[in-house]
Design a protein around this motif. Structure first.
Motif, PDB file in Angstrom:
ATOM      1  N   HIS A  37      -5.034  -4.351   6.259  1.00  0.00           N
ATOM      2  CA  HIS A  37      -4.283  -6.012   5.221  1.00  0.00           C
ATOM      3  C   HIS A  37      -5.481  -6.689   5.205  1.00  0.00           C
ATOM      4  CE1 HIS A  37      -1.483  -8.479   4.319  1.00  0.00           C
ATOM      5  NE2 HIS A  37      -2.164  -9.094   5.214  1.00  0.00           N
ATOM      6  N   TRP A 133       1.716   2.053   5.431  1.00  0.00           N
ATOM      7  CA  TRP A 133       1.394   0.714   5.069  1.00  0.00           C
ATOM      8  C   TRP A 133       0.993   0.259   4.240  1.00  0.00           C
ATOM      9  CZ3 TRP A 133       2.626  -4.047   7.363  1.00  0.00           C
ATOM     10  CH2 TRP A 133       1.869  -4.652   6.755  1.00  0.00           C
ATOM     11  N   GLU A 137       3.029  -2.455   1.669  1.00  0.00           N
ATOM     12  CA  GLU A 137       2.553  -3.484   1.624  1.00  0.00           C
ATOM     13  C   GLU A 137       2.512  -3.053  -0.152  1.00  0.00           C
ATOM     14  OE1 GLU A 137      -1.365  -5.865   2.594  1.00  0.00           O
ATOM     15  OE2 GLU A 137      -1.541  -4.304   2.351  1.00  0.00           O
ATOM     16  N   LEU A 141       7.104  -5.159   0.892  1.00  0.00           N
ATOM     17  CA  LEU A 141       6.565  -6.058   1.030  1.00  0.00           C
ATOM     18  C   LEU A 141       6.620  -7.620  -0.031  1.00  0.00           C
ATOM     19  CD1 LEU A 141       3.719  -6.399   3.357  1.00  0.00           C
ATOM     20  CD2 LEU A 141       6.515  -6.864   3.865  1.00  0.00           C
TER      21      LEU A 141
END
Length: 146
Positions: A37, A133, A137, A141
Motif C-alpha cells: 500500500h 490487495w 485498491e 476502494l
C-alpha cells in the motif's frame, strides 16, 4: 498515514514472514499489505521478501522436526504419509502448514525438495494476497470512496 521507507518495510516484512512460518504466531499478510500500500511500485519485491522469509521460517520448523525423537501421530504427519511431498505445497495454511513443515523434518523428507515445495506454496499464497490487495485498491476502494 504511517510513513516508512521501502527498506524498513522489507525488513519488517521479512521478520513478520519468518516468524509467522514458525510455531510462533504472526500476521505477515497484514505487513505485506502495508508495504505494498505504501510502496505499490515494489509489489513483486515485497512478494519475494515475504516468500523468502516465510520459506526460511518453514525450513526452521523443518529443522525442529528433525530433532523430534519420538513418533507423533498428528493429522499433519498422517497427511504427509498419505500425500507425500505434494502435501508440502499446503505449508502456507496457518497452523496446519507449520505442522506440515515440522512433520516433513520429522519424517526426514529431502530438505531440498521440501524447500522448493515450501517456496512454491508460500509464493502462491503471497501472490494471492498481493493481487487481492492490488485489485481491491484499484477496483473496490474507488467505488466505495467516489
Amino acid at each position: 498515514m504511517l510513513e516508512f521507507s521501502a527498506e524498513a518495510g522489507f525488513v519488517g516484512l521479512f521478520i513478520a514472514s519468518f516468524i509467522s512460518a514458525t510455531i510462533l504466531p504472526g500476521g505477515s499478510e497484514v505487513v505485506l499489505i502495508a508495504v505494498i500500500h505504501r510502496h505499490p511500485e515494489m509489489l513483486l519485491q515485497a512478494v519475494a521478501v515475504a516468500t523468502l522469509g516465510n520459506t526460511l521460517g518453514g525450513m526452521t520448523s523443518y529443522l525442529l522436526g528433525r530433532m523430534i525423537p519420538n513418533r507423533a501421530d498428528s493429522r499433519a504427519v498422517i497427511w504427509l504419509h498419505r500425500y507425500g511431498y505434494w502435501a508440502l505445497l499446503f505449508s502456507w495454511i496457518p497452523l496446519f502448514g507449520d505442522a506440515l513443515c515440522v512433520g516433513a523434518g520429522w519424517l526426514r523428507f529431502n530438505p531440498y525438495v521440501s524447500l522448493v515445495l515450501f517456496a512454491v506454496g508460500k509464493l502462491f499464497r503471497y501472490l494471492l494476497v498481493a493481487g487481492g490487495w492490488a485489485w481491491t485498491e484499484a477496483v473496490v476502494l474507488p467505488l466505495l470512496f467516489r
